[in-house]
Design a protein around this motif. Structure first.
Motif, short mmCIF file in Angstrom:
data_model
loop_
_atom_site.label_atom_id
_atom_site.label_comp_id
_atom_site.label_asym_id
_atom_site.label_seq_id
_atom_site.Cartn_x
_atom_site.Cartn_y
_atom_site.Cartn_z
N ALA A 30 5.42 -6.63 24.56
CA ALA A 30 4.24 -5.90 24.54
C ALA A 30 3.94 -5.22 23.19
N GLU A 31 3.30 -6.20 22.31
CA GLU A 31 3.13 -6.08 20.82
C GLU A 31 1.57 -6.53 20.56
N LEU A 32 1.16 -5.88 19.72
CA LEU A 32 -0.25 -6.38 19.07
C LEU A 32 -0.13 -6.81 17.63
N ARG A 33 -0.24 -8.05 17.38
CA ARG A 33 -0.15 -8.77 15.96
C ARG A 33 -1.46 -9.53 15.48
N ALA A 34 -1.77 -9.11 14.20
CA ALA A 34 -2.84 -9.60 13.77
C ALA A 34 -2.28 -11.03 12.83
N VAL A 35 -3.06 -12.01 12.90
CA VAL A 35 -2.71 -13.20 11.74
C VAL A 35 -3.92 -13.57 11.22
N ILE A 36 -3.55 -13.41 9.85
CA ILE A 36 -4.72 -13.57 8.68
C ILE A 36 -4.25 -14.68 7.84
N THR A 187 -11.97 -3.37 19.91
CA THR A 187 -10.62 -2.80 19.23
C THR A 187 -9.81 -2.10 20.39
N ALA A 188 -10.39 -1.09 20.95
CA ALA A 188 -9.88 -0.31 21.99
C ALA A 188 -9.41 -1.20 23.20
N LEU A 189 -9.87 -2.37 23.57
CA LEU A 189 -9.57 -3.29 24.54
C LEU A 189 -8.33 -3.96 24.42
N LEU A 190 -8.05 -4.43 22.97
CA LEU A 190 -6.97 -5.24 22.64
C LEU A 190 -5.65 -4.35 22.15
N VAL A 191 -5.98 -3.12 22.08
CA VAL A 191 -4.97 -2.08 21.65
C VAL A 191 -4.13 -1.71 23.05
N ARG A 197 1.32 -6.35 27.40
CA ARG A 197 1.46 -7.93 27.21
C ARG A 197 1.35 -8.10 25.67
N ALA A 198 1.79 -9.24 25.29
CA ALA A 198 1.75 -9.28 23.92
C ALA A 198 0.22 -10.01 23.50
N VAL A 199 -0.24 -9.53 22.38
CA VAL A 199 -1.60 -10.11 21.97
C VAL A 199 -1.56 -10.46 20.63
N VAL A 200 -1.92 -11.69 20.28
CA VAL A 200 -1.99 -12.28 19.08
C VAL A 200 -3.61 -12.36 18.71
N VAL A 201 -3.88 -11.74 17.52
CA VAL A 201 -5.48 -11.65 17.12
C VAL A 201 -5.41 -12.51 15.80
N ARG A 211 -8.44 -1.64 12.12
CA ARG A 211 -8.73 -0.64 13.01
C ARG A 211 -7.79 -0.89 14.23
N LEU A 212 -7.40 -2.37 14.35
CA LEU A 212 -6.33 -2.54 15.26
C LEU A 212 -4.87 -1.80 14.96
N ASP A 213 -4.69 -1.56 13.63
CA ASP A 213 -3.45 -0.72 13.27
C ASP A 213 -2.08 -1.45 14.00
N CYS A 214 -1.96 -2.56 13.46
CA CYS A 214 -0.66 -3.27 13.95
C CYS A 214 -0.07 -3.99 12.75
N ARG A 215 0.92 -4.59 13.23
CA ARG A 215 1.78 -5.63 12.20
C ARG A 215 0.80 -6.97 11.83
N VAL A 216 0.87 -7.19 10.91
CA VAL A 216 -0.04 -8.15 10.38
C VAL A 216 0.88 -9.32 9.70
N THR A 217 0.69 -10.47 10.18
CA THR A 217 1.22 -11.96 9.59
C THR A 217 0.22 -12.57 8.86
N VAL A 218 0.60 -12.79 7.63
CA VAL A 218 -0.11 -13.74 6.71
C VAL A 218 0.23 -15.16 6.42
N LEU A 219 -0.62 -16.04 7.15
CA LEU A 219 -0.33 -17.54 6.67
C LEU A 219 -0.95 -18.19 5.27
N HIS A 220 -0.22 -18.94 4.78
CA HIS A 220 -0.71 -19.74 3.68
C HIS A 220 -0.26 -21.01 3.71
N GLU A 221 -0.65 -22.11 3.66
CA GLU A 221 -0.53 -23.53 3.57
C GLU A 221 0.58 -23.81 4.64
#
Length: 246
Positions: A30-36, A187-191, A197-201, A211-221
């Motif tokens: 049960a976690e929200l994560r943003a991937v940028i 935003t409100a829906l995903l939060v 459940r787990a949600v990866v955005v 606005r998602l106010d969650c942990r962020v994972t930064v990908l590069h190469e």
């Protein structure tokens, strides 16, 4: 709390180009994560691997309490395990109503033989109404999907995934093309969804990510460059150099 999805050391090359390079990632049940990350960072390929569309050259993808190896399953089996993916462009059946779209998604949970003789029950109708309300379409059940706004179509597609009761939702750039009001509702829906459940955005829009106010994972190469709060990753000199400085 153990991870729901655990990706370890995956790599994949296309024609000599390493799209994913020793990538490891995990998310709780049960976690929200943003991937940028910049274009070509491996965000889409990462989702392709988790959903079975692309096979990595090496690494592991383990799922759930029993640590099921997703790399041994095909796309349909992975979806049945509870991995749902929403692509950037909404793919709804435009000539069908909101109810009919959601009903088809419910039906997709059944085995192919029972689908032939399936008739929706009162329970199915109640489930459809509940999902529609959850995604902000409770008053649009009889409307043809083609008449909905871009944002409403995005919510309907999320609803179609929810009808299949996924434990993990992979959502690709949900804010693109939305009005400000639609973005706020998204935003409100995903939060809210991430409470159960787990949600990866995957997203480019930093304001939306904030606005998602969650942990962020930064990908590069094809690798994880940084991870943490948005303030933490956006102050990282490496992230500024490869992504934010452009």
């Amino acid at each position: 709390m153990s991870a729901l999805l655990e990706v370890t050391g995956i790599s994949v090359s296309f024609d000599g180009f390493k799209a994913i390079n020793n990538l490891s990632f995990e998310i709780g049940p049960a976690e929200l994560r943003a991937v940028i990350g910049p274009n070509g960072a491996g965000k889409t390929t990462f989702m392709d691997i988790v959903t079975g569309k692309t096979r990595p050259d090496e690494g592991r993808v383990l799922w759930g309490e029993k640590s099921i190896n997703l790399l041994k399953l095909n796309e349909a089996q992975i979806a049945r395990e509870g991995v749902g993916r929403k692509f950037q462009r909404p793919t709804v059946f435009e000539d069908q109503t909101v109810t009919e779209n959601l009903m088809m998604a419910l039906k997709a949970r059944r085995n192919p033989f029972s689908v032939l003789f399936w008739r929706p029950s009162g329970e199915d109708h109640a489930r459809v109404a509940a999902v529609a309300k959850q995604v902000g379409l409770g008053d649009q059940l009889d409307r043809k999907s083609g008449e909905l706004s871009h944002g409403q179509k995005q919510w309907l597609e999320i609803g179609m995934l929810l009808a299949q009761e996924p434990r993990l939702l992979l959502v690709d750039e949900p804010a693109a093309g939305m009005t400000l009001a639609e973005r706020e509702q998204t935003t409100a829906l995903l939060v809210e969804l991430s409470k159960t459940r787990a949600v990866v955005v995957v997203e480019h829009d930093m304001e939306f990510v904030r606005r998602l106010d969650c942990r962020v994972t930064v990908l590069h190469e094809g690798s994880v460059l940084a991870e943490g709060s948005l303030d933490h990753v956006t102050s990282d000199p490496k992230v500024i150099e490869v992504y934010l400085g452009r």
